[in-house]
Write an enzyme that holds these catalytic residues in place. Structure first.
Site, PDB file in Angstrom:
ATOM      1  CG  HIS A  97     -36.143  16.046  18.337  1.00 34.36           C
ATOM      2  ND1 HIS A  97     -35.050  15.452  17.764  1.00 34.36           N
ATOM      3  CD2 HIS A  97     -35.945  16.008  19.672  1.00 34.36           C
ATOM      4  CE1 HIS A  97     -34.224  15.046  18.719  1.00 34.36           C
ATOM      5  NE2 HIS A  97     -34.744  15.383  19.886  1.00 34.36           N
ATOM      6  CE  LYS A 150     -32.283  34.637   9.878  1.00 32.76           C
ATOM      7  NZ  LYS A 150     -32.261  35.974  10.362  1.00 32.76           N
ATOM      8  NE  ARG A 164     -25.064  39.177  11.154  1.00 34.63           N
ATOM      9  CZ  ARG A 164     -23.874  39.276  10.574  1.00 34.63           C
ATOM     10  NH1 ARG A 164     -23.718  38.911   9.357  1.00 34.63           N
ATOM     11  NH2 ARG A 164     -22.810  39.724  11.215  1.00 34.63           N
TER      12      ARG A 164
END
Length: 172
Positions: A97, A150, A164
């Protein structure tokens, strides 16, 4: 009398651990069993979690996973799943969250929630933060001090802020 006994027991245990492993721990780690705590939380066989780790909400962990000291496993916004044979290093924070929209809206927007998944055979480096909704595949290495915001595919090496992919683990 009890305080004296507790103090002597702690000193004795501290000395044994220092001689055997050359380490000094917080008091809670002398008094608790990392494997028993993992079992109490319903984590898989062979998994251990330090006493200093904070566990909130729905957190599922597979077998033979090591969860280091001073970690936060926050499954309060959705399911947090960590696979088997992982190393979750010291200081790692994993969330399901965030309160960004709620904060900037003056409390009008809801708390953003999403489940977070970490595959099996992963290494998460010290002080890494994994944001809500991220999916990390199997066989992944995340470098220290990374911000994972991500998804990371299986068998990837990744690091940085933001994190990354920089290579492959070449795990078959």
């Amino acid at each position: 009398m009890i305080l004296w006994w507790l103090k002597r027991s702690l000193q004795s245990t501290r000395l044994k651990v220092r001689k055997k492993f050359n380490r000094v721990l917080p008091v809670g780690d002398y008094l608790s069993d990392r494997w028993e705590k993992a079992g109490y939380l319903g984590f898989g066989s062979g998994t251990s979690i330090y006493d200093s780790a904070l566990v909130l909400g729905t957190v599922k962990v597979g077998e033979n996973t090591w969860i280091g000291p001073n970690t936060i496993l926050d499954g309060s916004g959705g399911e947090l799943v960590i696979g088997s044979n992982c190393s979750i290093s010291a200081g790692v924070q994993i969330y399901t969250h965030d309160t960004v929209a709620r904060s900037i809206s003056g409390g009008k927007s809801p708390i953003a929630k999403d489940s977070t998944y970490i595959g099996s055979n992963c290494y998460i480096g010290p002080n890494t933060i994994i944001q809500k909704g991220v999916r990390i595949g199997d066989g992944v290495i995340i470098g220290a001090n990374s911000l994972v915001n991500k998804d990371i595919p299986s068998n990837a090496k990744a690091f940085g802020t933001p994190c990354r992919v920089v290579g492959s683990t070449n795990v078959k």
